[in-house]
Each structure stands twice: as C-alpha cells, then as structure tokens.
Motif scaffolding. Sequence first.
Motif, PDB file in Angstrom:
ATOM      1  N   GLN A 165       0.807  -1.213   0.000  1.00  0.00           N
ATOM      2  CA  GLN A 165       0.000   0.000   0.000  1.00  0.00           C
ATOM      3  C   GLN A 165       0.844   1.268   0.000  1.00  0.00           C
ATOM      4  O   GLN A 165       0.415   2.318  -0.474  1.00  0.00           O
ATOM      5  N   ALA A 166       2.073   1.178   0.506  1.00  0.00           N
ATOM      6  CA  ALA A 166       2.930   2.355   0.604  1.00  0.00           C
ATOM      7  C   ALA A 166       3.439   2.820  -0.744  1.00  0.00           C
ATOM      8  O   ALA A 166       3.902   3.958  -0.882  1.00  0.00           O
ATOM      9  N   ASN A 169       1.228   5.826  -3.727  1.00  0.00           N
ATOM     10  CA  ASN A 169       1.455   7.258  -3.932  1.00  0.00           C
ATOM     11  C   ASN A 169       2.929   7.608  -4.109  1.00  0.00           C
ATOM     12  O   ASN A 169       3.313   8.767  -3.962  1.00  0.00           O
ATOM     13  N   VAL A 214       1.561   7.047   3.116  1.00  0.00           N
ATOM     14  CA  VAL A 214       0.644   5.931   3.327  1.00  0.00           C
ATOM     15  C   VAL A 214       1.203   5.028   4.414  1.00  0.00           C
ATOM     16  O   VAL A 214       2.398   4.693   4.409  1.00  0.00           O
ATOM     17  N   THR A 216       2.441   2.036   6.566  1.00  0.00           N
ATOM     18  CA  THR A 216       3.102   0.798   6.165  1.00  0.00           C
ATOM     19  C   THR A 216       3.929   0.252   7.320  1.00  0.00           C
ATOM     20  O   THR A 216       4.218   0.960   8.288  1.00  0.00           O
ATOM     21  N   ILE A 273       3.201   5.957   9.534  1.00  0.00           N
ATOM     22  CA  ILE A 273       3.249   6.777   8.321  1.00  0.00           C
ATOM     23  C   ILE A 273       4.655   7.346   8.188  1.00  0.00           C
ATOM     24  O   ILE A 273       5.105   8.116   9.055  1.00  0.00           O
TER      25      ILE A 273
END
Length: 384
Positions: A165-166, A169, A214, A216, A273
């Motif tokens: 997910q990190a 972006n 994001v 992580t 984060i």
Amino acid sequence: MIKEFNILALVLLLSSFGLNAQTVFCNFGTIQIHDQGQVGFHIDVVNNGTFDQNLGLVGFYNPNGGLNVSGSNRPVFYDLDIDVRDELFLDVAVGVTNFQEFISGRVETPRNRPDVSLDYINDTPYLGENDDRFVDGYATITGLLDFTFPIGDDFRLRPMRIESQAAVNTARGAYFFEDPNSPNFFSENFDTNIFSNTLFGVSQFEFWDLDGNVETRVTLTWDDNSNIPSLVDDLENLRVVGWDPSLQQWVNLGNFSVSGDLNNGEITSELFIPDNYVVLTFGTSDRLIDGDLEIFTAVSPNGDGFNDTFIIQGIAQFPNNELSIFNRWGVEVYNKKGYDNSWGGLSEGRSTIAKGEELPVGTYYYVLKIEGQKDRAGYLYINR
C-alpha cells in the motif's frame, strides 16, 4: 518528430577538439525508442526534451569509468541495463517501467537532492544487486506490490522493504552509513541520547530515510558493521525507531517480527506513516518479558515519574532474590538482597569508592538471582 532507433549502440559526437574528444548525447526535442529497439549509451546523456515514452532496451556501458545523466527533464526507459566500471551518476531523475538489471557498477544520486532518484515505476523489478551494485542514494517505487529498495552506502547493500500500500502514492528511500548525531546531508541532527520512555538506546552507526504518506510496516536490515550487539543481546528487544520532528526525539516504532542473528538479520516495524518521521534506525526497548517478570531495562532518574527507578514487575512474588548491578568494567555498583524496585541510579555497591553518588549515563549489566531459579542477566541503560 518521433525517431525510432533499432541499432545496437548509439554514439553521438557533438564536439571534438584535437586528441581530447568530448562526447555527449543531447536531446532538445522529442525522441522515442520503439518496441525491439536497443540503444547503448557509451557517453553521457543530457535530456532537455521529451524522452519518456520508450519501449525496447537502453543500456549504459563504460568499462573504463563512469557515465552521467543530466538535463532538465526525466528520461524514462522500458528496460534498463547498467554496466559501468565506476558509477552511473544521476543529476536528474531516471525512470524505468519494465525491468532493470545491475550488471556492473552503482547508480549514484546526490544525497542532498532526494528528488533526483532512480524511479521504479509500475512495480518494475530489478536483478543483480549486491555489495558492488546498488543505488547509492535515493530510489523510488510506484506500484501495487511490496517493494525492497536496492539501496546502500560505502560499498554495502543495505535493503529496506515496504508493504504494497505504501507504493501507491510513490515512496522514496535511501540508506546512510553515518552517525545520525552528525549527518552530512540533513539540516538537523538526530540526537541518539534523546528518546521516548519506551526506549533506552538508539544506534549511532547508520540510518535510513523513508518518505511516503501511506501507512506501512518497514523492514530494515543489518550486517556485522551495524554493531547490533552494542544495543541488545536478545533480538526480541530490538526495535525500529524513528526521529519525530514534533517531539524532537526518537520514538519506538515496534518489533512486528525479527529474524537472523546479531551479525545479520532483519526487523519489521509496526504500522506507521513514514512522513511523520525524518529518519529511521535501530533502537532497543526498555522492557524484557522473562517468565513471570517484566524487566524495565531503562532507568531515567529525573523525577518525571517515568522509570525513575529500576523496575522489575512481579519481583514481589520472589522475596528471596538478590540484585547486583555492574558497570562496563565489571565493578559492582549496586547490590541488594530482597530487591524492591527502589534503585534509582546511585552508586551503592560494596566495592564502590564514591558511594551514594549518581552514576553516569551509560550501559550497565544486571544479575538477578532468585532462589530455586536460573539466574537472569542482561543490560540496562541509565539516561538522565
């Protein structure tokens, strides 16, 4: 105009003077390498135009030295080979969208300019990294998968891994083999003597920079140059720590999992984060769970109500105990039979010369004897 290159090697001689020929490939327009195209750069590249819609293979080759990529615009390649004797130095970011291979040499980026990086786009994989072949500076990832940054410093590969997910972006990372107390490429220092109450030590040998917005988990790696034994003798006490710019101190980011030994291994943090912390490194926690006892291995006798004394929760269950504490030279500085969580960092050992004086900040060694049980021993840290 779009140009298609289907040649094995492209060398552009833009200027020459006598025997000292200077060669460089300059792009001021629009260039595209189409599918099956193969371009080999044996000279420096300056990109001031459009060079980011490429397929095929691009290689940077120099068996006698290094090469340089510069200009005002980022070139983006499909497949990228790096085969240089020294470094491929990036003065502008370079992207790759399909596959990148380290054949020889390192990719070097200016560490004082994190925006100049080797960019792995769309989960681009790489191959061939080792202690001589890695990104010496900053790399980024954009994609949907877990990613391990092929980063290092001082001819040492020191990977850092983030969760999928990190990368959505874009996440950015670099490794620094230097003391966080006096970093060379940051405008502030990260004092390893200032940390939260759940820590009692922070590494002075290295750190990582990880940027991303994001949440992580991050996995850091160590080797025998990391001096992990100076922090812990049990990896369960090792922690990932981060410098919190708002608190101006190191904070505990946890130990979700750990593997390896004291000379080589990796540790994964809890969720956080990255942008909330300036840099990351290793630390050690202030407590050790040992059977029925919880031993708080940090003592900060400053009157703030936190860890003012050496606390062993559960010790009241074992009144037939004896606690001894030694300094780094093996001199006993404290001894008490029937320890009751009362020691506050004063020198009170039988062999102590200046009895009753405050002991200096530093690491000490404790031995706890409980009748009918195996002795417990370990390190504690005094921080005032």
